[in-house]
Scaffold this motif. Structure first.
Motif, PDB file in Angstrom:
ATOM      1  N   ARG A 196      -0.271  14.819  -2.682  1.00 30.79           N
ATOM      2  CA  ARG A 196      -0.656  13.456  -2.639  1.00 30.79           C
ATOM      3  C   ARG A 196      -0.286  12.941  -1.202  1.00 30.79           C
ATOM      4  NH1 ARG A 196       1.740   9.110  -6.580  1.00 30.79           N
ATOM      5  NH2 ARG A 196       2.907   8.659  -4.466  1.00 30.79           N
ATOM      6  N   LEU A 207      -5.998  11.019   5.339  1.00 27.97           N
ATOM      7  CA  LEU A 207      -7.076  10.073   5.150  1.00 27.97           C
ATOM      8  C   LEU A 207      -6.619   8.946   6.276  1.00 27.97           C
ATOM      9  CD1 LEU A 207      -9.312   8.658   3.952  1.00 27.97           C
ATOM     10  CD2 LEU A 207      -7.483   7.474   2.429  1.00 27.97           C
ATOM     11  N   PHE A 208      -5.344   8.762   6.336  1.00 30.93           N
ATOM     12  CA  PHE A 208      -5.014   7.774   7.445  1.00 30.93           C
ATOM     13  C   PHE A 208      -5.221   8.337   8.802  1.00 30.93           C
ATOM     14  CE2 PHE A 208      -1.504   6.443  10.416  1.00 30.93           C
ATOM     15  CZ  PHE A 208      -1.522   5.025  10.107  1.00 30.93           C
ATOM     16  N   PHE A 217       0.894  -1.128  -0.189  1.00 31.08           N
ATOM     17  CA  PHE A 217      -0.141   0.018  -0.122  1.00 31.08           C
ATOM     18  C   PHE A 217       0.883   1.369   0.164  1.00 31.08           C
ATOM     19  CE2 PHE A 217      -3.396  -2.806   1.515  1.00 31.08           C
ATOM     20  CZ  PHE A 217      -4.339  -2.444   0.402  1.00 31.08           C
ATOM     21  N   ARG A 268      -3.037  11.453   1.837  1.00 30.52           N
ATOM     22  CA  ARG A 268      -3.146   9.999   2.199  1.00 30.52           C
ATOM     23  C   ARG A 268      -2.877  10.250   3.815  1.00 30.52           C
ATOM     24  NH1 ARG A 268       0.476   5.821  -0.684  1.00 30.52           N
ATOM     25  NH2 ARG A 268       2.385   6.766   0.106  1.00 30.52           N
ATOM     26  N   LEU A 320       1.152   1.930  -3.629  1.00 31.83           N
ATOM     27  CA  LEU A 320      -0.010   2.346  -4.242  1.00 31.83           C
ATOM     28  C   LEU A 320      -0.536   3.819  -4.000  1.00 31.83           C
ATOM     29  CD1 LEU A 320      -1.604   0.090  -5.709  1.00 31.83           C
ATOM     30  CD2 LEU A 320      -3.064   0.136  -4.013  1.00 31.83           C
ATOM     31  N   GLY A 321      -0.628   4.473  -4.904  1.00 34.36           N
ATOM     32  CA  GLY A 321      -1.043   5.717  -4.784  1.00 34.36           C
ATOM     33  C   GLY A 321      -2.518   5.945  -4.435  1.00 34.36           C
ATOM     34  N   ILE A 372      -7.500  -4.425   8.818  1.00 31.09           N
ATOM     35  CA  ILE A 372      -7.275  -2.918   9.590  1.00 31.09           C
ATOM     36  C   ILE A 372      -6.104  -2.286   8.514  1.00 31.09           C
ATOM     37  CG2 ILE A 372      -5.762  -1.959  11.489  1.00 31.09           C
ATOM     38  CD1 ILE A 372      -7.163  -4.148  13.278  1.00 31.09           C
ATOM     39  N   PHE A 382      -8.179  -1.039   5.913  1.00 27.47           N
ATOM     40  CA  PHE A 382      -8.971   0.080   6.086  1.00 27.47           C
ATOM     41  C   PHE A 382      -8.157   1.367   6.253  1.00 27.47           C
ATOM     42  CE2 PHE A 382     -10.852   2.690   9.687  1.00 27.47           C
ATOM     43  CZ  PHE A 382     -11.924   2.923   9.012  1.00 27.47           C
ATOM     44  N   LEU A 383      -6.799   1.292   6.747  1.00 28.30           N
ATOM     45  CA  LEU A 383      -6.126   2.606   6.800  1.00 28.30           C
ATOM     46  C   LEU A 383      -5.310   2.967   5.803  1.00 28.30           C
ATOM     47  CD1 LEU A 383      -4.835   2.461  10.381  1.00 28.30           C
ATOM     48  CD2 LEU A 383      -6.984   3.134   9.680  1.00 28.30           C
ATOM     49  N   ALA A 384      -5.392   2.074   4.709  1.00 27.24           N
ATOM     50  CA  ALA A 384      -4.722   2.305   3.524  1.00 27.24           C
ATOM     51  C   ALA A 384      -5.781   3.198   2.859  1.00 27.24           C
ATOM     52  CB  ALA A 384      -4.542   1.249   2.688  1.00 27.24           C
ATOM     53  N   GLY A 385      -7.015   3.103   3.139  1.00 26.58           N
ATOM     54  CA  GLY A 385      -8.139   4.076   2.484  1.00 26.58           C
ATOM     55  C   GLY A 385      -8.906   3.178   1.315  1.00 26.58           C
ATOM     56  N   VAL A 386      -9.248   1.875   1.871  1.00 29.52           N
ATOM     57  CA  VAL A 386      -9.999   1.194   0.919  1.00 29.52           C
ATOM     58  C   VAL A 386     -11.368   1.480   1.418  1.00 29.52           C
ATOM     59  CG1 VAL A 386     -10.797  -1.045   0.412  1.00 29.52           C
ATOM     60  CG2 VAL A 386      -8.392  -0.717   0.640  1.00 29.52           C
ATOM     61  N   ARG A 387     -12.366   1.832   0.440  1.00 24.47           N
ATOM     62  CA  ARG A 387     -13.552   2.499   0.865  1.00 24.47           C
ATOM     63  C   ARG A 387     -14.538   1.402   1.813  1.00 24.47           C
ATOM     64  NH1 ARG A 387     -14.828   7.446  -0.052  1.00 24.47           N
ATOM     65  NH2 ARG A 387     -13.382   8.325  -1.623  1.00 24.47           N
ATOM     66  N   LEU A 388     -15.515   1.819   2.589  1.00 24.54           N
ATOM     67  CA  LEU A 388     -15.999   1.069   3.421  1.00 24.54           C
ATOM     68  C   LEU A 388     -16.839   0.135   2.738  1.00 24.54           C
ATOM     69  CD1 LEU A 388     -16.885   3.518   6.379  1.00 24.54           C
ATOM     70  CD2 LEU A 388     -15.615   1.421   6.420  1.00 24.54           C
ATOM     71  N   ARG A 421      -8.763   7.943   9.603  1.00 21.15           N
ATOM     72  CA  ARG A 421      -9.274   6.655   9.701  1.00 21.15           C
ATOM     73  C   ARG A 421      -8.525   6.018  10.876  1.00 21.15           C
ATOM     74  NH1 ARG A 421     -10.593   2.976   4.154  1.00 21.15           N
ATOM     75  NH2 ARG A 421     -12.648   4.611   3.861  1.00 21.15           N
ATOM     76  N   LEU A 459     -10.519   4.028  13.924  1.00 22.03           N
ATOM     77  CA  LEU A 459     -10.124   2.703  14.327  1.00 22.03           C
ATOM     78  C   LEU A 459      -9.604   2.944  15.741  1.00 22.03           C
ATOM     79  CD1 LEU A 459      -9.266  -0.170  13.447  1.00 22.03           C
ATOM     80  CD2 LEU A 459      -6.758   0.676  13.583  1.00 22.03           C
TER      81      LEU A 459
END
Lengths: 385, 643
Positions: free
Chosen positions: B7, B14-15, A136, B11, A139-140, A182, A185-191, B18, B22
């Motif tokens: 970028r 967002l992190f 991740f 990120r 991955l952008g 987890i 989720f924190l990498a930004g994958v949509r819920l 989230r 969590l």
């Protein structure tokens, strides 16, 4: 501290001593505190004796502490680079265990390499974190939204999880799976994608049921209705609740737990050690332990937030995630909120392998803190921020 | 590289967002655990504490030692004796059958026992002891003890058994204990303990609850397998109360031995036979029973373990009825011992004076019947005192004819006859004092006057127990106070005597003149050369006794027998011989003791019963001199004795 990091000395030339100075000793202290609670409970579990558990656990802890600091001072980019090789080695070992288990008989979790015994599922818990964090990291954010790009990391989680379930070690599989989730989720994958996967998983449950061993099925059934079989599988849960409930607010006192010492409580030194703690030290004691766990979590959160690399952040939350799952599943299990799945209480339960894995994990967490300002390029090439 | 930086910033944001979610979620889940802990450990805690205690605490009952029974001087009559037994703990032996093999070379183990042991071993948990044999002799105990090093798992265990050191002499008073039967079970778990015994007869039965005591408890912590770990708490309970009897063991044994055998055989040439009879010695002032004997007795120790069939059958079939307490359950025609009642009834009714003289030709003709005197040639003319002294039957036929049965019964009831006296022993019988009404109600036939005549000499319907005769005598001797008998004075609680309120008895309601006539007659019976018991007098004047003989027929003497002459007792089968009776008191001038002796089918009262009574009264007076300090305060003399 993180804000002024760009102004501080360049990291590239940090000596080991510099790094040790950077070490979050508060976290080390908390880890030591939890482990000490473990020593005390093991001392009590043996009826007030260091033998056979507490003494060995202490030795392991000190070895593990060295290992932790060792892991902490290695350059973070090294772990970035070896993530895949490490993962594949772990995968091969895991497969080897399965094959050996198929040749031998029944459950097989250990790989005897002659000199040492290793439990590949434990290695896998760490390597899954590293490999996912690396994936991740590269991955952008725009690619995270692309479902196709998620297929590979899902594989990276599911393959070892499936191998571990086959061993059969449901507890480790759950930890690997949830740690992966987890990180996703924190990498930004949509819920909504979690929801889709979750629904898909639910659809698979009846099929997976067929793969479970008889005792695993029993455990789940027993969880659903423990009084159904009070002298069989339900016995553990009922006795655990009795021991825990009878502790009351202040507990029966250290070394005074009646249920645990009279062997009403199964596996009091491993999976059910929290029950014993709650019986002897009461609601207050349990609350204190959860408090310390929460402090460790918050400490970890602080570390994760401060890391300037996505790799570091994801490694931190992956380690913390696994740690949390360990703690939560174990405590929920002994309180009768979850089925008995054989997950130890992190840093407290007796057991060398879990202790080593956890301490190495905390080593990585400290490592992330020490290397919080190290920039890691897509390829893993280091560039100072 | 602003875009790259941008970028990475996006990120990072967002992190962070989230991660906050969590971490919040994780803390919430921890909160859930805390809630659950709160529920289990605070709200439901009491319930789980109870469950935990049920899990681990085994309540064990400690049987209380049964109270001892002691005599008035503190001599133990019923005690708890240690019972040694061999137990085997299966898990400590290599093999139970092999251990039994070795053990049987040291002490005999029957095949039945062996089977029972192996059955119990198979049933019980392996760490629980199984009894191999109990009631070991000391010799056996020491043999096993010497060998225990070679017998792992074999131990000697000590229990407690009730023991009666003076078995037969006291059997009817003490009774015995036996394992509780189904009917005894009250739900008290104490009764279900293997060693527990309940009183089955005698004072053991009457005072059973007091003797039992209260069970103690021992809370034993056990582990999940039920193995005892340690004792948590112990409540010793209360041992049973010791019971003090009014009895004097010494006199009791003396009376029993004196009564048990003939001093010389009724049948010449044969060895003296075992007698069947009863004797009661009572304190005339306060009703203390000093001796209460029924012979033959039995060994109550046999009942403790459960009596054997053959022994039980032999006790039941014995013609001398060892199981019956004849002193309170045996009902006999009082014979001539009843004559004082008839005399006093006449005096009190004003239908006779002491000076009334009746001429005795040896019989009295009444209606179509001839009523015989015991003296074939007759006594000639006698007054009342002389008639008692010489026990003239014709005199009392005449008196009875004059007053009728109802007056006789009324008087005798005042002296304790015809009803139970409330002695603290089970099995007391009422005897029988008939009335016209009674006869009509029970037989449907009207009373015949001839029956009054027969009652006048204590025969016919009239029946009395030895206890009643003793009480009757005591009431004459103490100047007309209605003493009632009792066998127990106190229960010792905590070693202190619980003082019983002093008893004073109401007067029976007879004039002193009438009593004096009876007393004068009784004095003469023994001390006047013409008296029927002169041969049995106490020579020492300070201990001299008064009394009355009685010989009661158990079958009618036929006219044919009268014609050819009465047979000698030795020519009559035992069952048909007369009962020998004697009632007496001593010392004559200031009476303290009254006695009644009945020898079933013993022959003549003067020859057989009077000597026994004399020896008992003499022993009682000697005893008083040698041992004046009883454990019990002897109750004060009844107040304001009429003079």
């Amino acid at each position: 501290m993180a804000l002024h990091s760009s102004l501080s000395a360049p990291r590239r030339g940090m000596s080991i001593f510099d790094k040790l100075r950077q070490t979050t000793w508060g976290l080390v202290a908390l880890v030591t505190l939890v482990s000490s609670v473990g020593f005390a409970m093991l001392y009590s579990a043996a009826g007030g004796s260091f033998d056979p558990w507490a003494s060995r656990q202490m030795i392991r802890f000190f070895v593990g502490l060295g290992l932790m600091l060792g892991v902490a001072v290695v350059d973070l980019r090294f772990f970035f680079r070896i993530a895949y090789p490490f993962y594949f080695v772990a995968l091969v070992l895991l497969t080897a265990v399965d094959v050996a288990g198929a040749i031998g008989m029944g459950a097989q979790r250990w790989l005897d390499l002659g000199v040492i015994q290793i439990q590949p599922s434990e290695l896998m818990k760490l390597s899954v974190v590293l490999v996912l964090a690396r994936y991740f990291h590269r991955l952008g954010p725009e690619d995270v939204g692309n479902p196709v790009k998620l297929i590979w990391p899902i594989f990276l989680v599911l393959v070892p999880a499936a191998l571990v379930v086959k061993q059969p070690d449901l507890g480790s599989a759950i930890i690997i799976g949830l740690t992966g989730a987890i990180i996703f989720f924190l990498a930004g994958v949509r819920l909504w994608k979690f929801i889709v996967v979750g629904a898909g998983g639910a659809a698979v449950v009846p099929i997976a049921w067929g793969f479970l061993r008889e005792y695993q099925k029993n455990r789940v059934l027993t969880f659903l209705n423990p009084e159904n079989d009070p002298l069989g599988s339900g016995y553990h849960i009922i006795q655990s609740k009795i021991a825990l409930g009878s502790g009351g607010i202040w507990g029966k006192g250290f070394l005074q737990g009646t249920q645990s010492h009279l062997q009403f409580l199964p596996e009091k030194q491993t999976d059910f050690i929290f029950t014993m703690l709650s019986e002897e030290l009461g609601f207050v004691g349990g609350l204190a332990l959860i408090g310390i766990y929460s402090l460790i979590l918050l400490y970890g959160v602080g570390i994760a937030v401060r890391s300037r690399s996505q790799f570091g952040r994801l490694v931190a939350v992956g380690i913390l995630g696994g740690f949390f799952v360990y703690a939560f599943v174990n405590m929920a299990m002994v309180m009768g909120l979850l089925p008995v799945v054989g997950v130890p209480l992190p840093l407290v339960s007796y057991g060398g392998t879990a202790m080593m894995t956890l301490l190495m994990g905390f080593g990585l967490l400290i490592n992330v803190y020490i290397h919080r300002d190290v920039h890691i390029g897509r390829s893993g090439a280091g560039e100072d921020g | 590289m602003p875009s790259l930086l941008h970028r990475d910033n996006a990120r990072s944001k967002l992190f962070t967002r989230r991660l906050a979610i969590l971490a919040g979620g994780q803390l919430t889940l921890f909160g859930l655990l805390i809630g659950r802990m709160y529920y289990l450990q605070v709200i439901e805690s009491e319930r789980y504490k109870v469950l935990a205690d049920e899990n681990r605490i085994n309540l064990r009952l400690l049987p209380p030692p049964r109270g001892r029974i002691i005599d008035r001087y503190g001599e133990p009559l019923a005690i708890n004796r240690l019972n040694y037994r061999i137990v085997v703990i299966p898990e400590q032996t290599g093999s139970v059958p092999m251990t039994l093999d070795v053990l049987s070379e040291i002490v005999p183990i029957g095949d039945n026992d062996r089977r029972r042991i192996l059955r119990e071993v198979a049933r019980k948990r392996r760490f629980l002891p199984v009894t191999v044999r109990d009631n070991l002799s000391w010799d056996e105990v020491s043999r096993v003890a010497v060998n225990t090093p070679d017998l792992p798992g074999v131990m000697i265990d000590v229990g407690s058994t009730r023991a009666y050191p003076y078995a037969a002499e006291l059997s009817h008073i003490l009774g015995y204990v036996a394992p509780p039967s189904e009917a005894d079970l009250t739900g008290d778990p104490l009764l279900e303990l293997p060693d527990f015994r309940v009183g089955r007869n005698g004072v053991e039965r009457i005072y059973d609850l007091a003797l039992r005591g209260r069970a103690g408890t021992s809370q034993i912590e056990v582990n999940a397998l039920g193995r005892p770990i340690r004792e948590l708490a112990r409540n010793e309970g209360e041992p049973g109360h010791d019971l003090v009897l009014t009895l004097d063991l010494n006199l009791q044994r003396f009376a029993a031995e004196r009564l048990a055998r003939e001093e010389k055989s009724v049948v010449p040439g044969l060895p003296p036979e075992e007698r069947s009879g009863a004797a009661v010695l009572i304190d005339v002032a306060n009703g203390d029973i000093l001796a209460l004997v029924s012979v033959p007795g039995y060994d109550p120790n046999e009942f403790n373990k459960g009596i054997s069939g053959p022994l039980w059958r032999s006790l039941l079939s014995n013609s001398r009825t060892p199981l019956t307490n004849k002193a309170i359950s045996g009902q006999y025609p009082p014979g001539s011992t009843f004559k004082m009642m008839v005399a006093m009834a006449a005096l009190e009714a004003g239908l006779a004076t002491p000076e009334l003289r009746v001429s005795c030709p040896g019989f009295l003709e009444f209606g179509d019947n001839k009523f015989h005197c015991w003296k074939k040639g007759g006594h000639g003319a006698l007054d009342m005192v002389e008639a008692i002294k010489q026990s003239c039957d014709v005199y009392f036929y005449e008196v009875a004819r004059r007053i009728g049965i109802d007056r006789i019964t009324q008087m005798s009831r005042r002296f304790g006859l015809g009803h139970t006296l409330g002695l603290d022993l089970p099995g007391e019988r009422a005897g029988l004092m008939p009335t016209r009404e009674w006869k009509l109600a029970t037989t449907g036939v009207t009373w015949q006057q001839g029956e009054s005549l027969v009652a006048g000499i204590g025969q016919g319907y009239v029946l009395a127990t030895p206890l009643q005769l003793a009480v009757m005598t005591a009431r004459i001797a103490n100047g007309g106070f209605a003493v009632t008998p009792h066998l127990t004075r106190d229960l010792i609680a905590g070693r202190r005597l619980a003082a019983r309120p002093a008893v004073s008895f109401p007067p029976v309601g007879v004039s002193q003149q009438a009593l004096a006539i009876a007393a004068r007659g009784m004095r003469g019976v023994v001390n006047d050369p013409r008296g029927t018991a002169y041969g049995a007098r106490i020579v020492d004047a300070t201990m001299a006794m008064a009394g009355k003989t009685g010989t009661s027929q158990v079958r009618r003497i036929t006219a044919e027998e009268r014609r050819v002459g009465l047979r000698k007792p030795s020519q009559v089968p035992w069952k048909e011989r007369d009962h020998a009776l004697f009632v007496g008191y001593a010392p004559v001038d200031n009476p303290r003791y009254a006695v009644a002796v009945v020898v079933e089918h013993g022959g003549g009262g003067s020859a057989v019963a009077a000597p026994v009574a004399r020896d008992i009264l003499r022993a009682a007076q000697l005893r008083e001199r040698e041992r004046p300090e009883p454990l019990l305060r002897v109750a004060e003399q009844p107040p304001d004795r009429r003079s």
